[in-house]
Design a protein around this motif. Sequence first.
Motif, PDB file in Angstrom:
ATOM      1  N   SER A  84       0.829  -1.206   0.000  1.00  0.00           N
ATOM      2  CA  SER A  84       0.000   0.000   0.000  1.00  0.00           C
ATOM      3  C   SER A  84       0.866   1.259   0.000  1.00  0.00           C
ATOM      4  CB  SER A  84      -0.926   0.003   1.212  1.00  0.00           C
ATOM      5  OG  SER A  84      -1.713   1.173   1.236  1.00  0.00           O
ATOM      6  N   VAL A  85       1.923   1.283   0.812  1.00  0.00           N
ATOM      7  CA  VAL A  85       2.848   2.427   0.840  1.00  0.00           C
ATOM      8  C   VAL A  85       3.452   2.624  -0.543  1.00  0.00           C
ATOM      9  CG1 VAL A  85       5.067   3.252   1.743  1.00  0.00           C
ATOM     10  CG2 VAL A  85       3.351   2.318   3.310  1.00  0.00           C
ATOM     11  N   TYR A  86       3.942   1.545  -1.135  1.00  0.00           N
ATOM     12  CA  TYR A  86       4.543   1.618  -2.467  1.00  0.00           C
ATOM     13  C   TYR A  86       3.541   2.160  -3.492  1.00  0.00           C
ATOM     14  CZ  TYR A  86       6.626   0.144  -6.867  1.00  0.00           C
ATOM     15  OH  TYR A  86       7.126   0.132  -8.131  1.00  0.00           O
ATOM     16  N   HIS A  87       2.351   1.639  -3.462  1.00  0.00           N
ATOM     17  CA  HIS A  87       1.305   2.078  -4.397  1.00  0.00           C
ATOM     18  C   HIS A  87       1.027   3.579  -4.236  1.00  0.00           C
ATOM     19  CE1 HIS A  87      -2.434   2.112  -6.669  1.00  0.00           C
ATOM     20  NE2 HIS A  87      -3.013   2.644  -5.616  1.00  0.00           N
ATOM     21  N   HIS A  88       0.907   4.024  -3.008  1.00  0.00           N
ATOM     22  CA  HIS A  88       0.603   5.442  -2.761  1.00  0.00           C
ATOM     23  C   HIS A  88       1.768   6.349  -3.145  1.00  0.00           C
ATOM     24  CE1 HIS A  88      -3.395   5.034  -1.142  1.00  0.00           C
ATOM     25  NE2 HIS A  88      -2.968   3.976  -0.474  1.00  0.00           N
ATOM     26  N   MET A  89       2.998   5.873  -2.954  1.00  0.00           N
ATOM     27  CA  MET A  89       4.158   6.665  -3.380  1.00  0.00           C
ATOM     28  C   MET A  89       4.171   6.808  -4.898  1.00  0.00           C
ATOM     29  SD  MET A  89       6.976   5.231  -0.675  1.00  0.00           S
ATOM     30  CE  MET A  89       8.354   6.164  -1.296  1.00  0.00           C
ATOM     31  N   GLN A  90       3.818   5.749  -5.618  1.00  0.00           N
ATOM     32  CA  GLN A  90       3.723   5.825  -7.078  1.00  0.00           C
ATOM     33  C   GLN A  90       2.658   6.835  -7.491  1.00  0.00           C
ATOM     34  OE1 GLN A  90       3.041   1.653  -8.131  1.00  0.00           O
ATOM     35  NE2 GLN A  90       4.910   1.775  -9.349  1.00  0.00           N
ATOM     36  N   MET A  91       1.517   6.812  -6.808  1.00  0.00           N
ATOM     37  CA  MET A  91       0.435   7.744  -7.137  1.00  0.00           C
ATOM     38  C   MET A  91       0.872   9.186  -6.897  1.00  0.00           C
ATOM     39  SD  MET A  91      -2.894   5.624  -5.731  1.00  0.00           S
ATOM     40  CE  MET A  91      -3.856   7.107  -5.585  1.00  0.00           C
ATOM     41  N   ILE A  92       1.574   9.433  -5.820  1.00  0.00           N
ATOM     42  CA  ILE A  92       2.059  10.781  -5.512  1.00  0.00           C
ATOM     43  C   ILE A  92       2.974  11.267  -6.631  1.00  0.00           C
ATOM     44  CG2 ILE A  92       3.586  12.095  -3.979  1.00  0.00           C
ATOM     45  CD1 ILE A  92       2.417  10.330  -1.661  1.00  0.00           C
ATOM     46  N   THR A  93       3.901  10.418  -7.055  1.00  0.00           N
ATOM     47  CA  THR A  93       4.831  10.789  -8.123  1.00  0.00           C
ATOM     48  C   THR A  93       4.087  11.042  -9.430  1.00  0.00           C
ATOM     49  OG1 THR A  93       6.573   9.507  -7.073  1.00  0.00           O
ATOM     50  CG2 THR A  93       6.882  10.036  -9.397  1.00  0.00           C
ATOM     51  N   ARG A  94       3.171  10.166  -9.779  1.00  0.00           N
ATOM     52  CA  ARG A  94       2.419  10.329 -11.025  1.00  0.00           C
ATOM     53  C   ARG A  94       1.616  11.631 -11.021  1.00  0.00           C
ATOM     54  NH1 ARG A  94      -0.680   6.029 -10.854  1.00  0.00           N
ATOM     55  NH2 ARG A  94      -2.537   7.139 -10.227  1.00  0.00           N
ATOM     56  N   ARG A  95       0.976  11.916  -9.901  1.00  0.00           N
ATOM     57  CA  ARG A  95       0.182  13.156  -9.812  1.00  0.00           C
ATOM     58  C   ARG A  95       1.066  14.394  -9.838  1.00  0.00           C
ATOM     59  NH1 ARG A  95      -3.755  10.692  -5.329  1.00  0.00           N
ATOM     60  NH2 ARG A  95      -5.218   9.663  -6.734  1.00  0.00           N
ATOM     61  N   ALA A  96       2.227  14.312  -9.222  1.00  0.00           N
ATOM     62  CA  ALA A  96       3.156  15.446  -9.252  1.00  0.00           C
ATOM     63  C   ALA A  96       3.604  15.714 -10.684  1.00  0.00           C
ATOM     64  CB  ALA A  96       4.360  15.187  -8.348  1.00  0.00           C
ATOM     65  N   ASN A  97       3.873  14.657 -11.437  1.00  0.00           N
ATOM     66  CA  ASN A  97       4.251  14.827 -12.842  1.00  0.00           C
ATOM     67  C   ASN A  97       3.114  15.448 -13.639  1.00  0.00           C
ATOM     68  OD1 ASN A  97       6.841  13.803 -12.603  1.00  0.00           O
ATOM     69  ND2 ASN A  97       6.182  11.711 -12.995  1.00  0.00           N
ATOM     70  N   ALA A  98       1.903  14.981 -13.419  1.00  0.00           N
ATOM     71  CA  ALA A  98       0.749  15.532 -14.127  1.00  0.00           C
ATOM     72  C   ALA A  98       0.534  17.000 -13.757  1.00  0.00           C
ATOM     73  CB  ALA A  98      -0.504  14.715 -13.808  1.00  0.00           C
ATOM     74  N   ARG A  99       0.696  17.310 -12.481  1.00  0.00           N
ATOM     75  CA  ARG A  99       0.540  18.693 -12.015  1.00  0.00           C
ATOM     76  C   ARG A  99       1.566  19.604 -12.685  1.00  0.00           C
ATOM     77  NH1 ARG A  99      -0.147  17.144  -7.178  1.00  0.00           N
ATOM     78  NH2 ARG A  99       2.032  17.108  -6.578  1.00  0.00           N
ATOM     79  N   ALA A 100       2.789  19.127 -12.811  1.00  0.00           N
ATOM     80  CA  ALA A 100       3.850  19.919 -13.430  1.00  0.00           C
ATOM     81  C   ALA A 100       3.525  20.227 -14.886  1.00  0.00           C
ATOM     82  CB  ALA A 100       5.182  19.188 -13.331  1.00  0.00           C
ATOM     83  N   ARG A 101       2.840  19.311 -15.570  1.00  0.00           N
ATOM     84  CA  ARG A 101       2.504  19.535 -16.975  1.00  0.00           C
ATOM     85  C   ARG A 101       1.494  20.667 -17.163  1.00  0.00           C
ATOM     86  NH1 ARG A 101       3.397  14.661 -16.443  1.00  0.00           N
ATOM     87  NH2 ARG A 101       2.572  12.827 -17.327  1.00  0.00           N
ATOM     88  N   HIS A 102       0.809  21.044 -16.092  1.00  0.00           N
ATOM     89  CA  HIS A 102      -0.163  22.138 -16.184  1.00  0.00           C
ATOM     90  C   HIS A 102       0.483  23.515 -16.109  1.00  0.00           C
ATOM     91  CE1 HIS A 102      -3.724  19.650 -16.321  1.00  0.00           C
ATOM     92  NE2 HIS A 102      -3.250  18.941 -15.325  1.00  0.00           N
ATOM     93  N   LEU A 103       1.764  23.558 -15.786  1.00  0.00           N
ATOM     94  CA  LEU A 103       2.476  24.836 -15.796  1.00  0.00           C
ATOM     95  C   LEU A 103       2.649  25.291 -17.239  1.00  0.00           C
ATOM     96  CD1 LEU A 103       5.329  24.052 -13.241  1.00  0.00           C
ATOM     97  CD2 LEU A 103       3.369  25.532 -12.866  1.00  0.00           C
TER      98      LEU A 103
END
Length: 143
Positions: A12-31
């Motif tokens: 679960s920790v691993y899965h959530h860390m992956q989600m955090i990274t993926r969302r951070a990348n997606a958020r960065a693309r909105h700049l």
Amino acid sequence: MGREQRETDIQSVYHHMQMITRRANARARHLAEPLSLVEHSLLRFIADTPGTRATDIAEAFALNRSTVSRQVGTLLDLGYAAYDDAEAGRGRVLELTDLGRNRLAESAAVHRAAVSERLKDWSEEQISSFAAALSRYNVADSQ
């Protein structure tokens, strides 16, 4: 806690860390001019490690020197980093340009705002515990 539950929680920790990274990348693309994860990571490392050279980056990230050379070349081409010609010796010292500092600050602000938004309903104690757990994890991961 049994072994099976421990493994489930680690997954679960691993899965959530992956989600955090993926969302951070997606958020960065909105700049307007997003930094890639690699650009952000390298700029942060250069900013946090005065006197760093490409070989230091390769060692810290466990990457091949040619890979880092290409990535640093991109930062130089974009005007985010430059070589500090005042530094002599083996390897060339990297430093952020004003543009690089500004781009990193913009990118970091977007990510910090997202973290702040997600933690807005957490208590001070929960945030403090979370910060301590992340710190402990990162210390163990750096050894």
